[in-house]
Design a protein around this motif. Structure first.
Motif, mmCIF file in Angstrom:
data_model
loop_
_atom_site.group_PDB
_atom_site.id
_atom_site.type_symbol
_atom_site.label_atom_id
_atom_site.label_comp_id
_atom_site.label_asym_id
_atom_site.label_seq_id
_atom_site.Cartn_x
_atom_site.Cartn_y
_atom_site.Cartn_z
ATOM 1 N N SER A 84 0.744 -1.188 -0.065
ATOM 2 C CA SER A 84 0.018 0.098 0.133
ATOM 3 C C SER A 84 0.972 1.299 0.100
ATOM 4 O O SER A 84 2.056 0.990 0.582
ATOM 5 N N THR A 85 0.216 2.315 -0.579
ATOM 6 C CA THR A 85 1.106 3.824 -0.474
ATOM 7 C C THR A 85 0.426 4.526 0.583
ATOM 8 O O THR A 85 -0.765 4.629 0.554
ATOM 9 N N GLN A 86 1.327 5.080 1.334
ATOM 10 C CA GLN A 86 0.658 5.993 2.273
ATOM 11 C C GLN A 86 0.725 7.232 1.880
ATOM 12 O O GLN A 86 1.511 8.078 1.607
ATOM 13 N N PHE A 87 -0.412 7.938 1.787
ATOM 14 C CA PHE A 87 -0.667 9.171 1.557
ATOM 15 C C PHE A 87 -0.320 10.254 2.659
ATOM 16 O O PHE A 87 -0.249 9.993 3.831
ATOM 17 N N ALA A 88 0.418 11.283 2.323
ATOM 18 C CA ALA A 88 0.634 12.351 3.449
ATOM 19 C C ALA A 88 -0.602 13.030 3.783
ATOM 20 O O ALA A 88 -1.489 12.988 3.074
ATOM 21 N N ASP A 89 -0.527 13.709 4.852
ATOM 22 C CA ASP A 89 -1.628 14.391 5.436
ATOM 23 C C ASP A 89 -1.362 15.952 4.779
ATOM 24 O O ASP A 89 -0.394 16.572 4.843
ATOM 25 N N LYS A 90 -2.574 16.408 4.015
ATOM 26 C CA LYS A 90 -2.492 17.563 3.426
ATOM 27 C C LYS A 90 -3.056 18.694 4.587
ATOM 28 O O LYS A 90 -4.166 18.681 5.192
ATOM 29 N N ILE A 91 -2.082 19.718 5.108
ATOM 30 C CA ILE A 91 -2.294 20.556 6.136
ATOM 31 C C ILE A 91 -2.675 21.842 5.983
ATOM 32 O O ILE A 91 -2.963 22.771 6.679
ATOM 33 N N ALA A 92 -2.448 22.183 4.490
ATOM 34 C CA ALA A 92 -2.620 23.517 4.056
ATOM 35 C C ALA A 92 -3.980 23.453 2.891
ATOM 36 O O ALA A 92 -4.114 22.240 2.482
ATOM 37 N N SER A 93 -4.514 24.517 3.066
ATOM 38 C CA SER A 93 -5.699 24.434 1.985
ATOM 39 C C SER A 93 -5.212 24.329 0.617
ATOM 40 O O SER A 93 -6.000 23.910 -0.271
ATOM 41 N N LYS A 94 -4.323 25.079 0.268
ATOM 42 C CA LYS A 94 -3.902 25.101 -0.922
ATOM 43 C C LYS A 94 -2.199 24.850 -0.922
ATOM 44 O O LYS A 94 -1.685 25.311 -0.117
#
Length: 188
Positions: A84-94
């Protein structure tokens, strides 16, 4: 990205395909230079204008294209889910695109993302017992890579030597602006 991130949650893999190119414009042109007899610039029919300035042709191809998408990943070891590939957490709106092309000057602002296990630890006050290993929120192919700009052109003129023979002078330039075309950056 080859497989499915989590077979129990197919919505994680919703996103653009790896080869999706949103915008592409190609301009092809061929024009006679507006100089020499019968034209607006230097139109008089003297020998200089007729033999040297008239009869030139300019042609070329200009290509503009948006980049292909890529997935920003986190540390896959936090999931203990092989394949599986671990996606990162997106912590900024853009996501801020910086446009760099080496490790000292990254393409995108890595501070806009966090490793999911690190983000969970910070939210839980650093207590590992409260942390649930999970996939990140960035999503599949959520960032676009660098696009493409290419300008190739040619200038040509045919000089009549006799009725049977002619001489063609041609100058061509491929990638005239010397604009490099980079692939997608490292995404972890």
């Amino acid at each position: 990205m080859g497989g499915v991130a989590d077979p129990r949650n197919l919505a994680l893999d919703y996103g653009p395909s790896n080869f999706d190119i949103r915008h592409r414009a190609v301009f092809v042109y061929a024009v006679d230079a507006p100089m020499g007899p019968g034209h607006r610039l230097f139109g008089s029919n003297n020998i200089f204008n007729r033999e040297l300035l008239g009869g030139w042709n300019i042609s070329g191809i200009t290509t503009l294209q948006s980049g292909t998408p890529f997935t920003v990943t986190g540390s896959a070891s936090s999931l203990s889910a092989s394949g599986s590939t671990q996606f990162a957490d997106k912590i900024a709106s853009k996501v801020q695109i910086l446009g760099g092309h080496d490790s000292a000057h990254p393409y995108f602002n890595t501070a806009n993302f966090a490793d999911p296990s690190v983000a969970e630890l910070a939210a839980a006050g650093g207590v590992k017992a409260n942390v649930v290993d999970r996939f990140g929120t960035a999503g599949r192919n959520s960032v676009r890579g660098p696009g493409l700009f290419n300008l190739s052109t040619s200038v040509a003129r045919t000089f009549e030597i006799t009725e049977r023979y002619s001489l063609v002078f041609r100058g061509e330039a491929f990638n005239l602006t010397n604009t490099p075309s980079f692939s997608n950056p490292g995404s972890s």
